[in-house]
Design an enzyme around this catalytic site. Structure first.
Site, short mmCIF file in Angstrom:
data_model
loop_
_atom_site.label_atom_id
_atom_site.label_comp_id
_atom_site.label_asym_id
_atom_site.label_seq_id
_atom_site.Cartn_x
_atom_site.Cartn_y
_atom_site.Cartn_z
N SER A 1 4.61 63.01 113.75
CA SER A 1 5.09 63.64 112.52
C SER A 1 5.25 62.68 111.34
O SER A 1 5.17 63.10 110.19
CB SER A 1 6.41 64.36 112.78
OG SER A 1 7.34 63.50 113.41
N GLU B 1 18.28 68.98 100.83
CA GLU B 1 19.06 68.14 101.72
C GLU B 1 18.08 67.17 102.37
O GLU B 1 16.89 67.46 102.45
CB GLU B 1 19.73 69.00 102.80
CG GLU B 1 18.85 69.33 104.02
CD GLU B 1 17.65 70.24 103.71
OE1 GLU B 1 17.63 70.87 102.64
OE2 GLU B 1 16.73 70.29 104.55
N LYS C 1 6.43 66.31 105.88
CA LYS C 1 7.33 67.02 104.97
C LYS C 1 6.70 67.36 103.61
O LYS C 1 7.03 68.37 103.01
CB LYS C 1 8.58 66.18 104.72
CG LYS C 1 9.43 65.93 105.95
CD LYS C 1 10.49 66.97 106.09
CE LYS C 1 11.28 66.94 107.38
NZ LYS C 1 11.50 65.67 108.03
C1 LIG Z 1 12.23 65.33 109.18
C2 LIG Z 1 11.39 64.78 110.23
C3 LIG Z 1 11.34 65.36 111.52
C4 LIG Z 1 12.22 66.47 111.94
O1 LIG Z 1 12.08 67.67 111.23
P1 LIG Z 1 11.32 68.92 111.80
O2 LIG Z 1 11.62 69.97 110.81
O3 LIG Z 1 11.88 69.21 113.16
O4 LIG Z 1 9.88 68.58 111.85
C5 LIG Z 1 10.46 64.82 112.42
N1 LIG Z 1 9.70 63.76 112.13
C6 LIG Z 1 9.72 63.18 110.91
C7 LIG Z 1 8.86 62.00 110.66
C8 LIG Z 1 10.59 63.66 109.93
O5 LIG Z 1 10.60 63.07 108.74
#
Ligand SMILES: *Cc1c(COP(=O)(O)O)cnc(C)c1O
Length: 398
Positions: free
Chosen positions: A380, A110, A88
């Site tokens: 992620s 948000e 992010k």
């Molecule tokens: C916010 C988040 C997601 C989901 O958001 P996407 O916009 O679909 O990437 C996935 N993994 C993590 C670790 C997050 O913080």
């Protein structure tokens, strides 16, 4: 309500916003076009990605996990190693720089899992801007560490009590704020959704994930991967990694949604695997797939992972779903928790519950792949924020 033909992915996307917001969205669109061409700003952004976030992010061959799945090679794109613990920050920093360039002094956002709120609060602290974060009270409860983190960074977390008290409701409140404050405030969308130009801006900022992955895998194995897997909440980490492979027909792209307690009922957040409750519609400024009732009311969703717990999805994913370029599937809460534990124990990595959905799919599917297949999973984020949710799931008090 108005629409602007720009910013469409097939029949999806667009700029669906109240009349009063259109000039603000146009301003963002124009400023972003300048931002992309401005060598000074691009240089500053690259510097922050490198020195502040820790890019380039490693691609790690998970040998133990690979062994557990048979004769395949699984690589993890370690987005969990980013400053603040997820992908992010890449988007938040980019948009914060853009906002500063536009002369804005306040950021709002948000947040679901809290990661985007933390990332935005971080960017605001770094660039000397004020910051308010909208968060559903259900999410505030299950992501307590991130609420405190945002406060430490100088941001105010505004609790949202409406609806299901999760991400959808937080977006509603942030949009409401923005319509009143747009002159001095920039709304940092946390995922590749919302009205044009946000789905494109967020994708562009996150496309660095795909670029790094493509370069590194070619260097390591001398060819493209057979499959690239990512979890899909709003869709930003997925579109970020997929974007580098969209034209490579040999690479299977798989998006994994939150199956919650199963997609037969209503306790899930799968927009693409639940034809009974999901259909194309306009939601939060964009035309995409959305979980909605026949009456047109947006459904509340359920997932153990706050970051995937959202009724809508980025419009480019709707397009990639309809064209068949990306396959979408889901993992349930229990599969995700199992995968979470598996990665902890096999690789010594505590993954985010969101990312655990992608791992869960790989655990199921990789053993069926041909020997020697190469699979890249976008990890992620890290799971430190999720230890309370996992403990609750197992009925353990910590
Ligand atoms: C916010 C988040 C997601 C989901 O958001 P996407 O916009 O679909 O990437 C996935 N993994 C993590 C670790 C997050 O913080």
């Amino acid at each position: 309500m108005r629409e602007n033909r720009k910013g469409y992915f097939g029949n999806f996307g667009g700029m669906f916003a109240p009349e009063t917001m259109i000039p603000a969205l146009k301003e963002v669109e124009e400023s972003y076009a300048q931002f992309k061409k401005d060598p000074g700003l691009q240089k500053e952004y690259s510097r922050l990605l490198k020195d502040f976030c820790g890019r380039e992010i490693p691609l790690y061959e998970a040998k133990n996990l690979s062994r557990a799945c048979g004769n395949v090679s699984i690589y993890l794109k370690r987005e969990d190693l980013n400053h603040t613990g997820a992908h992010k920050i890449t988007n938040a920093l980019g948009q914060a720089l853009l906002a500063k360039h536009m002369g804005k002094t306040r950021l709002i956002a948000e947040t679901g899992a809290g990661q985007h709120g933390v990332a935005t609060a971080t960017a605001a602290a770094l660039l000397g801007m004020s910051c308010d974060i909208y968060m559903g009270t259900v999410d505030m409860q299950r992501q307590r560490p991130n609420v405190f983190r945002m406060n430490l960074l100088g941001a105010e977390v505004i609790p949202v009590h409406s609806g299901g008290k999760t991400l959808k409701d937080a977006v509603n409140e942030a949009l409401r704020d923005w319509t009143k404050t747009v002159k001095g405030t920039h709304y940092v969308f946390g995922s590749a959704l919302g009205p044009h130009p946000f789905p494109s801006i967020v994708r562009d900022f996150q496309s660095v994930i795909g670029k790094e992955t493509r370069k590194e895998i070619l260097k390591r194995v001398g060819r493209l991967p057979d499959e690239v897997v990512a979890c899909v909440g709003g869709g930003s980490n997925a579109i970020g990694i997929f974007s580098a492979f969209l034209n490579d027909k040999s690479v299977c792209l798989t998006g994994v949604e939150a199956g919650g307690k199963g997609v037969r009922g209503l306790d899930h957040a799968s927009r693409f695997c639940c034809p009974k409750h999901s259909s194309a519609g306009i939601f939060h400024g964009t035309r995409s797939y959305v979980l909605q009732k026949k009456s047109g009311y947006i459904s509340d969703t359920h997932s153990i992972s706050a970051g995937l717990d959202y009724s809508g999805v980025g419009p480019q994913h709707a397009y990639l779903f309809e064209t068949g370029r990306v396959s979408y599937t889901y993992a349930t809460d229990s599969e995700a928790v199992k995968a979470f534990k598996c990665l902890c124990e096999t690789e010594g990595i505590i993954p985010a519950l969101e990312s655990s959905h992608a791992i869960a799919y790989v655990l199921k599917n990789a053993p069926k792949l041909a020997e020697g297949s190469v699979v890249v999973v976008n990890l992620s984020g890290r799971g430190d924020k999720d230890i309370f949710s996992v403990a609750d799931y197992f009925g353990i008090k910590i």
